[in-house]
Scaffold this motif. Structure first.
Motif, short mmCIF file in Angstrom:
data_model
loop_
_atom_site.label_atom_id
_atom_site.label_comp_id
_atom_site.label_asym_id
_atom_site.label_seq_id
_atom_site.Cartn_x
_atom_site.Cartn_y
_atom_site.Cartn_z
N GLY B 132 0.80 -1.22 0.00
CA GLY B 132 0.00 0.00 0.00
C GLY B 132 0.83 1.26 0.00
N ALA B 133 2.07 1.17 0.47
CA ALA B 133 2.93 2.35 0.55
C ALA B 133 3.82 2.50 -0.67
N LEU B 134 3.54 1.74 -1.73
CA LEU B 134 4.38 1.81 -2.93
C LEU B 134 3.61 2.47 -4.06
N SER B 135 4.36 3.05 -5.01
CA SER B 135 3.72 3.60 -6.21
C SER B 135 3.46 2.46 -7.19
N GLY B 136 2.70 2.75 -8.23
CA GLY B 136 2.34 1.72 -9.21
C GLY B 136 3.56 1.06 -9.82
N GLY B 137 4.54 1.87 -10.21
CA GLY B 137 5.73 1.31 -10.84
C GLY B 137 6.50 0.42 -9.89
N GLN B 138 6.58 0.85 -8.61
CA GLN B 138 7.29 0.03 -7.61
C GLN B 138 6.55 -1.28 -7.38
N ARG B 139 5.22 -1.20 -7.32
CA ARG B 139 4.44 -2.43 -7.10
C ARG B 139 4.70 -3.43 -8.22
N GLN B 140 4.71 -2.91 -9.46
CA GLN B 140 4.88 -3.83 -10.57
C GLN B 140 6.28 -4.44 -10.53
N LEU B 161 1.74 -3.92 -17.76
CA LEU B 161 1.95 -2.48 -17.75
C LEU B 161 0.66 -1.69 -17.94
N SER B 162 -0.46 -2.40 -18.08
CA SER B 162 -1.70 -1.71 -18.45
C SER B 162 -2.23 -0.79 -17.38
N ASN B 163 -1.86 -1.03 -16.10
CA ASN B 163 -2.38 -0.17 -15.04
C ASN B 163 -1.50 1.05 -14.77
N LEU B 164 -0.44 1.19 -15.53
CA LEU B 164 0.50 2.29 -15.26
C LEU B 164 0.23 3.46 -16.20
N ARG B 169 4.89 3.53 -18.16
CA ARG B 169 4.78 2.35 -19.01
C ARG B 169 5.97 2.26 -19.96
N THR B 170 6.32 3.41 -20.56
CA THR B 170 7.45 3.44 -21.49
C THR B 170 8.74 3.07 -20.74
N ASP B 171 8.91 3.64 -19.54
CA ASP B 171 10.13 3.35 -18.78
C ASP B 171 10.24 1.87 -18.44
N LEU B 172 9.15 1.32 -17.93
CA LEU B 172 9.18 -0.05 -17.46
C LEU B 172 9.32 -1.02 -18.63
#
Lengths: 295, 362
Positions: B132-140, B161-164, B169-172
């Motif tokens: 819960g304390a992470l951002s979307g990119g960190q979670r993925q 990557l669809s939820n980012l 999305r490009t970075d990941l």
């Protein structure tokens, strides 16, 4: 530079027609429901001479706790004069196992029905839910026979079994809907990680379902504590719950009707559900809301 | 050696056939992307490979072992989900190690693997936090880490990557490609985003209605689509299509549509053309030239500009040609205005022609 005229937060008037209407209604409604409670508390603290004056709204002149002591310790319930304490402990002995067993089974049911779909699981669920709509009076006599055949009639075990069975449909529905709101990918991830039925239940699902357990506990505790019918039918005289004994105290007609003792006994009986609501009200609303929003 | 082999895999939900006797062969170390519109069965196929769905018929073979009846954990796969699916009550560290603890590995081994995954994905600083304390990119990233620690040969990604948001999305995406190059594992990746597919894949399998329409390299799919569906699905804005007939005059094949005849001199036919076949002629917007370049092209015409969409790097022009909608992608430097007449030119060498009858490439 600000122009003349409105700027910043819009000011709110505390005394406005809207607020007067709103709070006026709320206060009247609160008084309406609190008045009987007030009368009960006041009466239970008076002696009999004061009660005979007939001013039921007047506060007690001489505060006495004797009626409470009598209600708990020595009021007559039929043949025995041991007060409500017997019923209290009987109720606890019925309540704790019934709540624990029914919630344990229902939570596993709900979990299995949302994640481990098996052939016919939908039918099973439908039948279970249908059970919630059958008026239970219909089942009383058949259950008497079943319990008699099982040798459980008029025993603690019998009444616990009945409470567990009757709690099942609504609790299963509650848990199933809660687990249905848990993303199925979480379950899939756990399966890829190698966890089985019980490990997923205990290590993944249980830690995230505290709110729904609180809701289930409140529902069951208040429901079973307030039950009268099953207690009087299935528990047997030695195991009568508090509600049944309260009835015996209030309705026994020997000599004078002791209104103060009756009021104290009623308040004692109602104390547990009241305490549960006061302590857990917030959690209860949160749990219900959590299920409602996501489910 | 093949890493994942799918043999005649079918899956039915009641009367609905989701996968229809599907065959697929993924080489070891390959990055395969399953691409298709919603409901084409791509996620279902991935779930079948993972063992999360029971198949109706056919086989799944991973690393030479028939795992059709195996539990997901015994298949040697790791999976990453769109919604991350992190266990919310566990810290990142516990999330990563959950599968290893289930498998009963020794503590030291678990710590080593978690540390290694954390180092690869640069999430070492997050180990004590909850999801819960992470951002979307960190979670993925943590979700990818959970697949990583399992030390498996095959990674399955279900639209990870669809939820980012677009930037992340490009970075990941780039990070994923780096990760694949570094690890060299087989990866099967489901997406509906064609840019992701084209950039990441060694090969792309385009799916529709439970069947693979084409399995080819990104460039192969882009340049030589095997059928009308693939041609229309890949590319944005989509390929221009014109309905018409194949005709032969003086030993020269031509495509004719209302008021327009185009020479197919440069076109490489896949099948023997037949006189008078109704076909669709497709040409990508980016293969249409304007201005001086148009004059050197074998096919030339003039269009009236209806709409101009500047997109920054280039500009999309909407028009009509041969009775169909016609778009072209031009340099954003080009000076254009609405209702202007614009000479355009293109070559049949870059076109695709499909039979109207069965939609297959001609």
């Amino acid at each position: 530079m600000l122009e003349a005229g409105p700027h910043g937060t819009k000011p709110r008037r505390i005394v406005s027609p809207h607020n007067i209407m709103l709070y006026g209604f709320l206060i009247v409604a609160a008084l309406y429901w609190l008045l009987p409670l007030y009368v009960m508390v006041v009466t239970s603290l008076k002696g009999m001479p004061e009660i005979r004056l007939g001013n039921i709204f007047a506060p007690p002149v001489e505060v006495t706790f004797a009626p409470w002591a009598k209600a708990w310790d020595s009021a007559c319930t039929g043949l025995y004069c041991e007060g409500l304490k017997v019923g209290f402990w009987n109720s606890i002995r019925i309540l704790v196992p019934s709540v624990v067993i029914s919630i344990v089974i229902a939570s596993v049911n709900g979990y299995a029905l949302s994640f481990w779909r098996f052939k016919g699981s939908e039918v099973f669920f439908t039948i279970l839910i249908f059970g919630a709509f059958i008026p239970y009076q219909v089942l009383i006599y058949p259950l008497v026979i079943i319990l008699r055949e099982l040798g459980l009639f008029s025993t603690l075990g019998g009444v616990i079994l009945v409470h567990t069975i009757f709690g099942m449909p609504i609790l299963t529905l509650l848990f199933r809907n809660y687990f249905a709101s848990v993303p199925v990918e979480l379950f899939k991830a756990a399966r890829v990680d190698g966890a089985g039925f019980w490990r997923i239940f205990f290590q993944i699902m249980l830690p995230m379902s505290l709110p729904i357990f609180v809701v289930a506990i409140i529902l069951q505790v208040t429901g079973i504590w307030n039950d009268f019918l099953f207690g009087v039918i299935y528990a047997g005289t030695r195991n009568f719950p508090m509600t049944v004994q309260l009835n015996n105290i209030v309705n026994s007609t020997q000599g004078v009707k002791e209104y103060n003792v009756n009021m104290a006994a009623t308040l004692l009986t109602g104390a547990l559900p009241l305490i549960v609501y006061f302590i857990s009200g917030k959690l209860f609303v949160r749990g219900i809301a959590a299920g409602a929003v996501k489910g | 050696m093949s890493s994942v082999v799918i043999n005649e895999l079918s899956l039915n939900f009641g009367n609905v056939e989701v996968l229809k006797s599907l065959n697929l062969d993924v080489a070891e170390g390959e990055f395969l992307v399953l691409l298709g519109p919603s409901g084409c069965g791509k996620s279902t196929l991935l779930n079948c490979i993972a063992g999360l769905l029971d198949v109706s018929a056919g086989q799944v073979i991973i690393n030479g072992i028939n795992v059709t009846w195996e539990e997901p954990k015994d298949r040697g796969i790791g999976m990453v989900f769109q919604s991350y699916a992190l266990y919310p009550q566990m810290t990142v560290e516990k999330n990563l190690s959950f599968g290893l603890r289930v498998a009963g590995l020794p503590r030291k081994e678990i710590r080593d693997r978690v540390d290694r995954a954390a180092e690869i994905l640069q999430i070492g600083a997050l180990l004590k936090r909850k999801p819960g304390a992470l951002s979307g990119g960190q979670r993925q990233r943590v979700a990818i880490g959970r697949a990583l620690v399992r030390d498996v040969d095959v990674f399955l990604f279900d639209e990870p990557l669809s939820n980012l948001d677009a930037k992340l999305r490009t970075d990941l995406r780039v990070e994923l490609k780096r990760l694949h190059q570094r690890l060299g594992n087989t990866m099967i990746y489901v997406t509906h985003d064609q840019i992701e597919a084209l950039t990441l894949a060694d090969r792309i399998a385009i799916m529709k209605d439970g069947l693979i329409q084409q399995l080819d390299t990104p460039l192969g799919i882009y340049n030589r689509p095997e059928n009308r569906f693939v041609a229309g699905f890949i590319g944005s804005p989509g390929m221009n299509f014109m309905q018409g007939l194949l005709e032969c005059s003086d030993d020269q094949w031509q495509f004719s549509t209302e008021g327009l005849t185009m020479s197919l001199q440069d076109y490489q036919f896949t099948r023997e053309p037949v006189q008078g076949t109704p076909v669709e002629f497709g040409i990508r917007p980016e293969h249409i030239l304007i201005g001086d370049n148009a004059a050197s092209q074998p096919i030339q015409s003039v269009i009236d500009i209806e709409l101009i969409e500047p997109m920054g790097a280039d500009t999309v022009v909407w028009s009509k040609l041969g009775g169909s909608s016609f778009t072209l992608r031009v340099d954003s430097e080009a000076v254009l205005s609405k209702d202007q007449s614009l000479p355009v030119g293109f070559s049949a060498a870059r076109a695709s022609i499909f039979s109207s009858a069965d939609g297959l490439r001609v």
